[in-house]
Design a protein around this motif. Structure first.
Motif, PDB file in Angstrom:
ATOM      1  N   SER A  63     -70.479 -12.664  -4.729  1.00  0.00           N
ATOM      2  CA  SER A  63     -70.763 -12.583  -3.295  1.00  0.00           C
ATOM      3  C   SER A  63     -69.537 -13.045  -2.520  1.00  0.00           C
ATOM      4  O   SER A  63     -68.737 -13.843  -3.013  1.00  0.00           O
ATOM      5  CB  SER A  63     -71.975 -13.445  -2.923  1.00  0.00           C
ATOM      6  N   LEU A  75     -71.977 -10.319   4.727  1.00  0.00           N
ATOM      7  CA  LEU A  75     -72.147 -10.808   3.365  1.00  0.00           C
ATOM      8  C   LEU A  75     -72.264  -9.613   2.427  1.00  0.00           C
ATOM      9  O   LEU A  75     -73.113  -8.740   2.617  1.00  0.00           O
ATOM     10  CB  LEU A  75     -73.403 -11.674   3.260  1.00  0.00           C
ATOM     11  N   PHE A  97     -72.523 -17.372   9.386  1.00  0.00           N
ATOM     12  CA  PHE A  97     -72.614 -17.854   8.013  1.00  0.00           C
ATOM     13  C   PHE A  97     -72.031 -19.264   7.928  1.00  0.00           C
ATOM     14  O   PHE A  97     -70.939 -19.528   8.421  1.00  0.00           O
ATOM     15  CB  PHE A  97     -71.865 -16.924   7.061  1.00  0.00           C
ATOM     16  N   THR A 100     -72.728 -20.419   1.242  1.00  0.00           N
ATOM     17  CA  THR A 100     -73.524 -19.666   0.275  1.00  0.00           C
ATOM     18  C   THR A 100     -73.520 -20.419  -1.045  1.00  0.00           C
ATOM     19  O   THR A 100     -72.557 -21.121  -1.369  1.00  0.00           O
ATOM     20  CB  THR A 100     -72.964 -18.246   0.055  1.00  0.00           C
ATOM     21  N   VAL A 110     -78.274 -18.671   1.368  1.00  0.00           N
ATOM     22  CA  VAL A 110     -77.324 -18.439   2.450  1.00  0.00           C
ATOM     23  C   VAL A 110     -77.729 -19.304   3.640  1.00  0.00           C
ATOM     24  O   VAL A 110     -78.834 -19.169   4.176  1.00  0.00           O
ATOM     25  CB  VAL A 110     -77.296 -16.957   2.871  1.00  0.00           C
TER      26      VAL A 110
END
Length: 674
Positions: A63, A75, A97, A100, A110
Motif C-alpha cells: 500500500s 491510497l 490520510f 496506515t 487507515v
C-alpha cells in the motif's frame, strides 16, 4: 542480484494515477514569475509523488499514498503476487490520510483526520477505516459511536493481540476522554465494547502495548501539569510507579516480549546522549546495555513481528549509521550500498518474514527513490520516486557547517548553495536564513524541496540547529528551555552574522523565513534585529506566546506540552516581551505572513491578529490558505504559497527595500481584520 527498471506493475500504477482525477491548477499559478533555471515551480512544490509505503504482514500486498496529477492524495493497494490484480484506489475527499498499518496480510487500517470544532474549540478529529484488500472494499469503524468521550480521537491504535486475528486494541473511553481505557475491538464492530481490556487509571492519558497485545506502559501528567507519571506492568500483572525515570529525562523505548518483566529504557549519560538498557520493572534496576552510541541518542528501536528480537536500532545523528541487527535486513542494506553509491540507503519497510522489502535511496541533492526487493525472485526493481521530475541532481548542494554562538556554545547547521558553488567559491550571495520548526526538532543532511527550490532561484540557504534542537544531547536540548525569543533567537542572529563574516552572504540581501516555530523566529528576527534582514516570511508562525500557552489549556495535557515555553501567569512579562505581536512598532522590515485557515497546531488567529496589528505599522503581506492545515498538505496551497514566497523574495531581495517600494496585499481582508 539484478537491478531492473520500472516493471509492468509500476507502470500500471502510474497509469492509474493519471486518471484518478484530472489535472487542474489555478491559472494564476501557470505563468512562471520567478526564474528557476531549468526547473519549473511544479518540480519542487507538487506534493510528493508517494509516501507511507507499507508491505502487508506476509508481503502479499503493498500500500502507498500517492498524489494524483491534481494533487489529491490517493491510497493505492497492489497485490504483489497476482499480475492480473489491478491496483485498488481509494480517496477520502476532505479527510486527510494520517497513517496506515497492515494488521494482517490483507487487512489494512487507515487513519484519517479532519479539522473541525468541538464545543467552540478548533480541533482535529480522527477516524479509522478498515480496508480488506482481498474483497477490495473498506468501511469506517465506530459509525455508531456518538459518546462524548470518544468523539474526537478514534485512531489511537495500540496493536493486535496474539490469537485474535480479527481484533485490534484501541484506546478510548466513551464516558471520559481524560480517562482513557484500552478496548479489544472486533474489526466489524461499529462501536467500542463495554468491557475494558485495560481499565482507566488516575491521570494516565496514554497506554502502550507490546507486540503480543499486553498493555504494559501508561504515561500521564500530575495535576500540577509540571510532572509526568510513568507506570509499568510486570509479568504477574502488577503495576509499578516508575515516574522517577521521567524526572531523570529517561524514555521508555520498547516493551520486548521475551521477558515481560523487562522494559528497554533510554537515559542520558555523562556525555548527554542516551544509553538504552534493560530495566527490571519489579526492582527498578538497570541491566545490560541494549543500544547506545557516545555521539547520538537512539531515536527508535524496531522489533521483529514477535517482539522478542531487534530488527533495527535507529540513531538520531546524521553521522551515526543505523544498526541493522537482523541479518537479512543487514544484507539488504549492504546490497543497496553496493548498488547505489554516494547516497544514504535504508530499508524502509519489510514483511514479517523478510521475504519482501522496500529499499530507499536518497541524498542531500536527490529525493528518495524506492526499490522493491523480492527475495524469492532475487530481484531488486525500481518502484517510484518521491519527486519523479528530480531524478537527476538537484540544483543545490548541502554542506555541514558550525559556528560559535556569543556564549561559546557551538551551533551546528547546514548551508545549501546553488549548483556548482562551494563554501570556498560562493561569495556575496543573497541568502535565506531558514530556522526549523518545533522547536524541539532538528534539520538533517537530507533533501528538502523548499531548500532546493530556493537554491534554484539563486539563493543560498542556512539551516541551523539552534540550542533546544534535538539530536545533540540532553544539555543542548535543555539549553532552549524557556528561551523563545532569547538565547535560541540569539543563535539565529549569530548564525546570520557568521554568514556575513565568512563572505558567503551579501549583508544587504538576507531574508529570514521559517514555518511554525521557524515562523516565530522569523518575526522575532526582524523585531530584535531590524537592520539585519531585508525581509521576513512566516508560514503558520506563532506571534503571541501568551495565546499559545493559554490555548494549550483547551486540550488534555496541553499545559504540560508548553511548559518549555513558559507559564501564563508566572512568566507573563517574559511571554509578552518575546511576542512579536506586542512589538510590531519595532518592525521596519517587509513581512510576509501566511497561514492555513484550518491549522490546528498553531491557530490561524496568530497570523490574523498579527496582520491586524501591523496595519498601522510595518510593511506587510498576508496570505491565508483556504482549508490549509499546518503542513501544506493541499497541493493548491503548496503551489500558491511557494509562488507567493518566491515573488516576495524577488521583490525585496534585489536591493534593500524602502517603505515607499513595499507593497501591501491581503488575500482575505475580512479575516485579517478579525
Amino acid at each position: 542480484m539484478q537491478q531492473h527498471g520500472p516493471t509492468a506493475r509500476t507502470k500500471a500504477i502510474a497509469a492509474l494515477l493519471a486518471v484518478v482525477t484530472p489535472f487542474a491548477l489555478c491559472s494564476r499559478l501557470e505563468a512562471a514569475a520567478v526564474d528557476l533555471g531549468a526547473y519549473a515551480l511544479e518540480d519542487f512544490a507538487r506534493l510528493p509523488n508517494v509516501g507511507q509505503i507499507r508491505l502487508s504482514r506476509g508481503g502479499t500486498h503493498l500500500s502507498a499514498v500517492y498524489a494524483s496529477e491534481a494533487g489529491v492524495p490517493t491510497l493505492l493497494i497492489q497485490n504483489l503476487d497476482d499480475d492480473s490484480y489491478e491496483p485498488y484506489a481509494a480517496s477520502t475527499g476532505d479527510w486527510r490520510f494520517n497513517w496506515t498499518n497492515w494488521i494482517s496480510d490483507h487487512q489494512l487500517l487507515v487513519s484519517v483526520t479532519l479539522p473541525t470544532r468541538l464545543g467552540g474549540t478548533p480541533v482535529s478529529v480522527t477516524r479509522l477505516f478498515v480496508i480488506d484488500a482481498r474483497e477490495r472494499k473498506g468501511w469506517l469503524m465506530f459509525t455508531k459511536q456518538r459518546s462524548p468521550g470518544f468523539i474526537q480521537i478514534q485512531d489511537r491504535f495500540l496493536g493486535t493481540v496474539a490469537g485474535k486475528p480479527d481484533h485490534i486494541l484501541i484506546q478510548g473511553n466513551p464516558e471520559r476522554a481524560d480517562a482513557p481505557a484500552v478496548k479489544l475491538v472486533k474489526l466489524s464492530a461499529m462501536r467500542l465494547p463495554n468491557r475494558h481490556y485495560q481499565r482507566p487509571a488516575a491521570r494516565i492519558y496514554s497506554w502502550e502495548a507490546d507486540k503480543l497485545g499486553n498493555v504494559r506502559y501508561g504515561f500521564g501528567i500530575r495535576r500540577n501539569d509540571e510532572e509526568a507519571i510513568a507506570r509499568l506492568k510486570d509479568a504477574d500483572g502488577t503495576w509499578h510507579n516508575h515516574s522517577g525515570l521521567l524526572e531523570r529525562a529517561c524514555e521508555v523505548l520498547e516493551l520486548p516480549t521475551h521477558d515481560l518483566n523487562e522494559a528497554w529504557v533510554q537515559c542520558p549519560t555523562d556525555t548527554g546522549f542516551g544509553d538504552v538498557r534493560a530495566f527490571d520493572v519489579r526492582t527498578g534496576e538497570f541491566g545490560e546495555q541494549i543500544a547506545g552510541h557516545p555521539h547520538s541518542d537512539v531515536s527508535n528501536i524496531k522489533l521483529n513481528a514477535r517482539g522478542d528480537a531487534i530488527d533495527v536500532v535507529y540513531y538520531e545523528s546524521d553521522e551515526v549509521e543505523n544498526d541493522y541487527r537482523n541479518p537479512t535486513l543487514a544484507a539488504l542494506k549492504a546490497l543497496a550500498d553496493k548498488n547505489f553509491e554516494d547516497t544514504y540507503n535504508f530499508v524502509a519497510h519489510w514483511s514479517d518474514d523478510y521475504s519482501k522489502a522496500i529499499i530507499g535511496s536518497t541524498s542531500d541533492d536527490a529525493p528518495t527513490h524506492y526499490y522493491l526487493y523480492n527475495g524469492a525472485k532475487k530481484r531488486l526493481d525500481y518502484f517510484t520516486s518521491r519527486y519523479p521530475k528530480m531524478m537527476e541532481r538537484a540544483p543545490g548542494r548541502m554542506f555541514g557547517v558550525e559556528f560559535t554562538a556569543r556564549d561559546g556554545l557551538v551551533i551546528p547547521g547546514y548551508v545549501t548553495l546553488p549548483v556548482d558553488l562551494t563554501l570556498k567559491t560562493a561569495k556575496g550571495l543573497p541568502f535565506i536564513v531558514h530556522p526549523h520548526g518545533g522547536p524541539h526538532a532538528r534539520d538533517y543532511f537530507s533533501y528538502d524541496w523548499m531548500t532546493q527550490m530556493l537554491t534554484a532561484a539563486g539563493y543560498g540557504v542556512l539551516q541551523l540547529n539552534f540550542r533546544g534542537s534535538t539530536g545533540y544531547g540532553l544539555e543542548f536540548k535543555n539549553a532552549g528551555k524557556k528561551q523563545w525569543g532569547q538565547a535560541m533567537q540569539d543563535d539565529i542572529t549569530d548564525g546570520t552574522r557568521w554568514l556575513i563574516d565568512q563572505g558567503l552572504a551579501d549583508a544587504s540581501r538576507i531574508c529570514i523565513f521559517g514555518s511554525s516555530y521557524g515562523g516565530y523566529a522569523a518575526l522575532m528576527g526582524v523585531v530584535k534585529e531590524p537592520e539585519m534582514y531585508a525581509c521576513a516570511a512566516s508560514l503558520n508562525g506563532v506571534s503571541d506566546l501568551r495565546e499559545i500557552v493559554r490555548d494549550a489549556g483547551d486540550y488534555i495535557g496541553g499545559e504540560y506540552g508548553v511548559r518549555h515555553i513558559g507559564r501564563l501567569w508566572r512568566d507573563r512579562s517574559m511571554l509578552r516581551t518575546n511576542s512579536p505581536r506586542e512589538r510590531v512598532d519595532e518592525i521596519r522590515t517587509p513581512v510576509m505572513l501566511a497561514h492555513g485557515e484550518k491549522d490546528r497546531v498553531v491557530r490561524v488567529s496568530q497570523s490574523r491578529r498579527m496582520a491586524k496589528a501591523m496595519k498601522n505599522g510595518a510593511l506587510w503581506r498576508y496570505l491565508e490558505l483556504p482549508d490549509g492545515n499546518h503542513h501544506l498538505s493541499l497541493q493548491a496551497n503548496r503551489m500558491l504559497f511557494a509562488r507567493t514566497l518566491l515573488e516576495f523574495l524577488t521583490e525585496h531581495m534585489a536591493q534593500t527595500p524602502t517603505a515607499e517600494a513595499a507593497a501591501t496585499t491581503v488575500s482575505r481582508p475580512q479575516d485579517a481584520a478579525g
